[in-house]
Design a protein around this motif. Sequence first.
Motif, PDB file in Angstrom:
ATOM      1  N   THR A 203       0.831  -1.204   0.000  1.00  0.00           N
ATOM      2  CA  THR A 203       0.000   0.000   0.000  1.00  0.00           C
ATOM      3  C   THR A 203       0.865   1.253   0.000  1.00  0.00           C
ATOM      4  O   THR A 203       1.782   1.392   0.808  1.00  0.00           O
ATOM      5  CB  THR A 203      -0.904   0.009   1.241  1.00  0.00           C
ATOM      6  N   GLN A 204       0.550   2.177  -0.897  1.00  0.00           N
ATOM      7  CA  GLN A 204       1.201   3.482  -0.900  1.00  0.00           C
ATOM      8  C   GLN A 204       0.558   4.345   0.189  1.00  0.00           C
ATOM      9  O   GLN A 204      -0.660   4.457   0.270  1.00  0.00           O
ATOM     10  CB  GLN A 204       1.034   4.151  -2.266  1.00  0.00           C
ATOM     11  N   LEU A 205       1.392   4.982   1.016  1.00  0.00           N
ATOM     12  CA  LEU A 205       0.873   5.796   2.110  1.00  0.00           C
ATOM     13  C   LEU A 205       0.649   7.234   1.664  1.00  0.00           C
ATOM     14  O   LEU A 205       1.415   7.772   0.865  1.00  0.00           O
ATOM     15  CB  LEU A 205       1.849   5.770   3.290  1.00  0.00           C
ATOM     16  N   GLY A 206      -0.403   7.857   2.214  1.00  0.00           N
ATOM     17  CA  GLY A 206      -0.658   9.263   1.967  1.00  0.00           C
ATOM     18  C   GLY A 206       0.305  10.146   2.735  1.00  0.00           C
ATOM     19  O   GLY A 206       1.124   9.668   3.539  1.00  0.00           O
ATOM     20  N   SER A 207       0.200  11.445   2.552  1.00  0.00           N
ATOM     21  CA  SER A 207       1.158  12.381   3.140  1.00  0.00           C
ATOM     22  C   SER A 207       1.105  12.376   4.664  1.00  0.00           C
ATOM     23  O   SER A 207       2.154  12.406   5.329  1.00  0.00           O
ATOM     24  CB  SER A 207       0.901  13.793   2.601  1.00  0.00           C
ATOM     25  N   VAL A 208      -0.093  12.313   5.256  1.00  0.00           N
ATOM     26  CA  VAL A 208      -0.202  12.311   6.716  1.00  0.00           C
ATOM     27  C   VAL A 208       0.370  11.022   7.292  1.00  0.00           C
ATOM     28  O   VAL A 208       1.125  11.040   8.277  1.00  0.00           O
ATOM     29  CB  VAL A 208      -1.676  12.490   7.145  1.00  0.00           C
ATOM     30  N   ASP A 209       0.034   9.886   6.690  1.00  0.00           N
ATOM     31  CA  ASP A 209       0.549   8.606   7.170  1.00  0.00           C
ATOM     32  C   ASP A 209       2.067   8.532   7.000  1.00  0.00           C
ATOM     33  O   ASP A 209       2.772   8.006   7.874  1.00  0.00           O
ATOM     34  CB  ASP A 209      -0.116   7.457   6.409  1.00  0.00           C
ATOM     35  N   ARG A 263       4.237  -4.199   5.294  1.00  0.00           N
ATOM     36  CA  ARG A 263       3.231  -4.443   4.263  1.00  0.00           C
ATOM     37  C   ARG A 263       2.959  -3.199   3.416  1.00  0.00           C
ATOM     38  O   ARG A 263       2.124  -3.240   2.512  1.00  0.00           O
ATOM     39  CB  ARG A 263       1.915  -4.914   4.905  1.00  0.00           C
ATOM     40  N   LYS A 264       3.637  -2.102   3.739  1.00  0.00           N
ATOM     41  CA  LYS A 264       3.420  -0.847   3.029  1.00  0.00           C
ATOM     42  C   LYS A 264       4.603  -0.540   2.114  1.00  0.00           C
ATOM     43  O   LYS A 264       5.688  -1.083   2.283  1.00  0.00           O
ATOM     44  CB  LYS A 264       3.240   0.311   4.029  1.00  0.00           C
ATOM     45  N   ALA A 265       4.378   0.344   1.158  1.00  0.00           N
ATOM     46  CA  ALA A 265       5.470   0.793   0.299  1.00  0.00           C
ATOM     47  C   ALA A 265       6.477   1.559   1.140  1.00  0.00           C
ATOM     48  O   ALA A 265       6.116   2.201   2.131  1.00  0.00           O
ATOM     49  CB  ALA A 265       4.933   1.676  -0.827  1.00  0.00           C
ATOM     50  N   PRO A 266       7.769   1.500   0.783  1.00  0.00           N
ATOM     51  CA  PRO A 266       8.794   2.193   1.577  1.00  0.00           C
ATOM     52  C   PRO A 266       8.535   3.694   1.661  1.00  0.00           C
ATOM     53  O   PRO A 266       7.993   4.300   0.741  1.00  0.00           O
ATOM     54  CB  PRO A 266      10.090   1.891   0.813  1.00  0.00           C
ATOM     55  N   VAL A 267       8.927   4.289   2.784  1.00  0.00           N
ATOM     56  CA  VAL A 267       8.815   5.734   2.977  1.00  0.00           C
ATOM     57  C   VAL A 267      10.214   6.314   3.140  1.00  0.00           C
ATOM     58  O   VAL A 267      11.157   5.593   3.486  1.00  0.00           O
ATOM     59  CB  VAL A 267       7.953   6.070   4.218  1.00  0.00           C
ATOM     60  N   PRO A 268      10.401   7.620   2.891  1.00  0.00           N
ATOM     61  CA  PRO A 268      11.729   8.218   3.034  1.00  0.00           C
ATOM     62  C   PRO A 268      12.234   8.087   4.464  1.00  0.00           C
ATOM     63  O   PRO A 268      11.455   8.159   5.420  1.00  0.00           O
ATOM     64  CB  PRO A 268      11.501   9.684   2.654  1.00  0.00           C
ATOM     65  N   PRO A 269      13.548   7.920   4.653  1.00  0.00           N
ATOM     66  CA  PRO A 269      14.082   7.853   6.012  1.00  0.00           C
ATOM     67  C   PRO A 269      13.957   9.200   6.703  1.00  0.00           C
ATOM     68  O   PRO A 269      13.998  10.246   6.053  1.00  0.00           O
ATOM     69  CB  PRO A 269      15.549   7.478   5.795  1.00  0.00           C
ATOM     70  N   PRO A 270      13.786   9.221   8.028  1.00  0.00           N
ATOM     71  CA  PRO A 270      13.634  10.491   8.745  1.00  0.00           C
ATOM     72  C   PRO A 270      14.955  11.243   8.824  1.00  0.00           C
ATOM     73  O   PRO A 270      16.010  10.649   9.004  1.00  0.00           O
ATOM     74  CB  PRO A 270      13.177  10.049  10.136  1.00  0.00           C
ATOM     75  N   THR A 271      14.898  12.553   8.677  1.00  0.00           N
ATOM     76  CA  THR A 271      16.109  13.377   8.793  1.00  0.00           C
ATOM     77  C   THR A 271      15.881  14.602   9.662  1.00  0.00           C
ATOM     78  O   THR A 271      16.822  15.158  10.208  1.00  0.00           O
ATOM     79  CB  THR A 271      16.570  13.848   7.403  1.00  0.00           C
TER      80      THR A 271
END
Length: 349
Positions: A203-209, A263-271
């Motif tokens: 699943t691709q996550l939205g901006s808030v998630d 189970r979700k699409a990867p998200v950018p690492p926190p910086t």
Amino acid sequence: MQRRPHRLVMAGAALTVVAAVIAGAVYSPRSCAETPEASMPTVAGMGKDKPTVAYWHVWTDEKGVSHQNRCEMSAFKLQSISEGAAPSWIDKQSTPGTTVLVVVQPVGWVGEWHENPKPQWIIPLSGRWFVETMDGKRVEMGPGEVSFGGDQNTKPDAQGRKGHRSGTVGNQPSVNLIVQLEKDPFAGQPCGAQDSTTNTTKTQLGSVDTYFVTQTSLGTPFQTDSGRIAQKRGGTQAIRSYAELMVSSHIEVNDALEGITKRKAPVPPPTLLKAAYRTIISILEAEKGPRFDVEYVRGQVAYQKANAALYQYEIDNGTDPDLKAFAQQTLPKIQDHLERALKLERELK
């Protein structure tokens, strides 16, 4: 002492995906003797003396009959596995296409920041050890757990750190079996990410998630690092008990969040907050006595307030049902932690 400003902001639980694959290896027998001893790895001759590690050797004689003998590895050399790492005892055995190392790390051994020399599987045989990565994540492992070292070609951060930091945990030497490979099977990506572009079930996550996941990913390393410091330096039993709760509860929450994010699409690492959290940890490490108690508790009150706000924002505005449910289940724990921190603050005043 001069008053230091603090900004403890949102964080929750770190993301980690762990895969376990053990490559096969062939041992040539060292000094062998037929004994009925148990198969648990044993270590003898630690300290400055060269160690030996016992193992069972299954082999075939000239008549085609299989046997097994109790043997020991004893060709250890005291050397560094990679530039920057402290020397440890290493028994290296090479066969075509594979290199197998057995590494014995003494009690209290710490390998400061260094890269794995090659892509390699690492399996603890006895004792415990930890691995800390540049993103602040620290993982402790014991016998039977598996780690893959694929941190080659890292770039130095602002503190000059490269790769990872590792060391022993507890009062036993750590004995690790290492299987080195010529190529990284994960191609510099987290395990399971290679097919993320074609796997439509992720699943691709939205901006808030996405914001929720990236910000909570700093919570576990920050809270466990600061909590371990407070467990040792806290001036009251109440503060030390609270710190112990922070360490255990954040690891538990992290495990639950990992089960969702894999189970979700990867998200950018926190910086965004890395530097701020590192600064806070550095300040805590420099404090002691009543001043430490005030700094730690005040920081915890601010942290828990911001963390509660982050989880409430996900509940109100997130679109991923799994993450919203996770936030709803976890928020009461955060609110309880806030109440505990506020009580500690009142007691200090």
